[in-house]
Design an enzyme around this catalytic site. Structure first.
Site, short mmCIF file in Angstrom:
data_model
loop_
_atom_site.label_atom_id
_atom_site.label_comp_id
_atom_site.label_asym_id
_atom_site.label_seq_id
_atom_site.Cartn_x
_atom_site.Cartn_y
_atom_site.Cartn_z
N ILE A 68 0.83 -1.20 0.00
CA ILE A 68 0.00 0.00 0.00
C ILE A 68 0.86 1.25 0.00
CG2 ILE A 68 -1.63 1.32 1.42
CD1 ILE A 68 -2.83 -1.42 2.27
N ASP A 69 1.91 1.25 0.80
CA ASP A 69 2.80 2.41 0.88
C ASP A 69 3.50 2.64 -0.46
OD1 ASP A 69 3.81 4.54 2.30
OD2 ASP A 69 5.34 3.40 3.34
#
Length: 643
Positions: free
Chosen positions: A389-390
């Site tokens: 996600i990052d």
């Protein structure tokens, strides 16, 4: 007044020059294929585990251990010894204190590789282990690894049963990296291999007399820790008297799960620990050294080795997508470089490369989001089952400043990734690294949970970055996901005004990203929580104008000062700018620090670890951070000065 204006103009001129040099330096490091290659380094435990793996793969012959990889083992020994502390121990981050588990691993590796017991370096490590509580106080993974060679009692190691794969979605309650570790390790554990050590080899001298080998239990009878302690006792009985058919069924399921996740990936999970354990698991399952799966596993593991004739070490994984996204974003945000056409070409090549790395297959995340179209980006060269996600947010920020050769393909990838990110928002409004609502806290009390990463809960740093990314892609402050994320960040703010940083060290990292996310969401810089955050950043500035924070912040649960680093100084400046502070003395002093510490070549030096793997257990040094983040900070400072 004239004098102050002249000083300000002089700083702007110096910052402009430093920005141009930093951009040139970063541009020169780009590979012709469009990505930025950068090293990612950690502590001596990787080299120690490499020696353990060599003992596994090449057992002693006639009681003597002379592996065919002896030259590499000797290099690993030299690499380990180069990092020994004056007190005999080994730390897990630069300038940190001796860590017991790292020291036990190093001692084992050095001794089994042939360092004499009387060698003062080995004697120093032995004494440090005893001073820190003996081998009994090491973490569970150290004990499990040593038990494979009968060097630590198996009965005092946590059980890791392969039957967990039969319990429906149970394994998906664990963090992605934990399940990638424990599934192959459960296969190893189930076989109870008891591989030979060299004749006469023992670690009995590391056992502290009188220290217990039992797991720590709570005084309160009803607790999750005690529940899992009792469950471990039952599992040990199951291992002795349970159904062989069920165990065989579980082993087949674990084998399938493990091998499936090596497809479209550079090794299981594309990170060091599962890549090591899958080699052991395949060995025990009967895969010969020339079997394609076993050969591929060993080749991918060995790719993590850096052996350039002068240095020898292992990288915990590769980080090309992450590094490329950060570098491209920094260049794009910094504006025109010394050669604008060169920068445009570099950004186009970066965008082209990043678009090819978009995930288009379902992975573990889809267990909770089965109807979401696959997208996102991973961290490494290839890791299709585990988009991050990052990383996805960082890539979207980079693509926001770079244009690929095929704009329609880029726009389609951005639309899919935005939808994927929004679907991966957890119930509390925040975002985690790989999963949704991965926060079942009882798992943190399992006996093998002392690597401090059983769960993947939401965190302010990732949430701030995702918030900035989705807002740059067009979401407004009144969008439900944006509102929920902003409320999450307000709840997560510490009393002193800072935010916790899970993936970077630590409160400086979390604070700068939270502030950038809130600014992108339209939060006023006059709000009390924004003002408090800015005041906190100014209050922790070092006398030299920079900022630094120790990895010890994770141990203390609060900010612990450290010498200034380029990365953390850049983060603090970016945080202050995001808080609305564009002209304070703190900002100016921070910029001066970056200008004055820049090397002639345009980059910066950084000795301390500023990245986080597992808090309190494993830290990372991203070697591109010290070049990219200062460029980003200088660019933002100059932009704010012109506005």
């Amino acid at each position: 007044m004239t004098s102050k204006l002249a000083v300000a103009e002089a700083l702007l001129a110096r910052a402009e020059e430093a920005r141009a040099r930093a951009a040139e330096h970063l541009l020169a490091r780009q590979d012709e294929q469009g990505y930025w290659p950068a090293e990612l380094t950690a502590d001596s435990t990787l080299e120690s585990d490499y020696i353990l793996l060599q003992l596994w793969l090449h057992p002693p012959h006639n009681g003597r251990w002379e592996p065919p990889t002896r030259p590499l083992v000797e290099k690993a020994v030299a690499s380990i010894l180069a990092r020994q502390l004056p007190d005999g121990g080994f730390n897990i981050y630069p300038q940190g204190p001796a860590d017991l588990s790292a020291t036990v691993k190093a001692y084992f590796a050095l001794k089994v590789a042939g360092l004499p017991a009387a060698d003062p370096r080995l004697a120093g490590a032995r004494q440090r282990v005893l001073d820190l509580g003996g081998i009994q106080a090491a973490n569970s993974y150290v004990k499990i690894n040593l038990s494979l060679f009968d060097l630590y009692p198996r009965r005092h190691c946590p059980s890791i049963p392969p039957e967990m794969v039969l319990l429906g979605s149970f394994i998906y309650r664990m963090s992605s990296w934990t399940r990638a570790i424990v599934i192959p390790l459960s296969i190893v554990h189930a076989h109870n291999p008891r591989r030979p050590a060299p004749d006469g080899f023992t670690l009995q001298e590391l056992f502290l007399p009188g220290a217990s080998m039992e797991y720590r239990r709570d005084e309160t009878f009803l607790s999750w820790r005690n529940f899992f302690f009792a469950a471990d006792r039952l599992l040990k009985l199951w291992e002795r008297y349970g159904s062989g058919n069920v165990r065989a069924w579980a082993l087949r399921g674990a084998e399938r799960w493990m091998l499936e996740r090596t497809r479209y990936s550079d090794g299981l999970g594309a990170i060091y620990p599962p890549m090591m354990y899958i080699i052991m698991a395949l060995d025990l399952l009967g895969y010969s050294p020339d079997h394609p799966d076993r050969r591929e596993a060993e080749e991918q593991f060995n790719r993590l080795m850096v052996d350039d004739g002068e240095r020898f070490f292992f990288q915990p994984c590769f980080s090309p997508v992450w590094d490329t996204a950060i570098a491209a974003f920094a260049l794009g945000e910094a504006g025109a470089a010394a050669d604008g056409a060169l920068a445009d070409t570099a950004l186009r090549r970066a965008a082209d490369w990043l678009v090819t790395k978009e995930v288009r297959r379902k992975g573990d995340w889809s267990v909770k989001r089965p109807r979401t179209e696959p997208s996102g980006w991973y961290f490494e060269w290839a890791n299709e089952f585990y988009p991050d996600i990052d990383d996805t947010a960082m890539v979207l920020l980079a693509l926001n400043r770079a244009r690929a050769s095929r704009p329609e393909a880029q726009r389609a990838a951005e639309r899919r990734a935005l939808a994927w990110l929004l679907s991966m928002q957890s119930g509390d409004g925040g975002w985690a690294a790989f999963d949704v609502d991965n926060n079942w806290t009882p798992l943190s009390y399992m006996p093998f949970a002392d690597h401090n990463a059983m769960l993947d809960p939401t965190c302010p740093d990732i949430t701030g970055r995702v918030l900035e990314a989705v807002c740059r892609l067009g979401l407004c402050g009144d969008h439900p996901s944006v509102r929920r994320a902003a409320r999450y960040l307000l709840r997560a703010q510490e009393q002193d005004g800072s935010w916790y940083g899970r993936w970077g060290v630590d409160y400086i990292y979390g604070t700068f990203l939270a502030l950038r996310g809130l600014r992108a969401a339209g939060e006023s810089d006059r709000e009390a929580h924004i003002l408090r955050a800015g005041e906190w950043l100014r209050s922790i500035q070092n006398a030299d104008g920079g900022w630094g924070e120790s990895c010890a912040s994770y141990d203390q649960g609060c900010y612990v000062p450290a010498p200034s680093t380029p990365s953390q100084t850049a983060w603090a400046i970016l945080g202050l700018l995001a808080s609305g502070d564009t002209s304070s003395r703190s900002v100016r002093k921070g910029v001066e620090y970056l200008v004055e510490t820049q090397r002639d070549g345009g980059g910066w030096d950084e000795q301390l670890a500023t990245g986080t793997g597992f808090p309190r257990v494993f830290y990372l040094s991203y070697h591109l951070y010290r070049h990219a983040f200062p460029l980003l900070a200088l660019g933002e400072f100059l932009k704010s000065a012109r506005d």
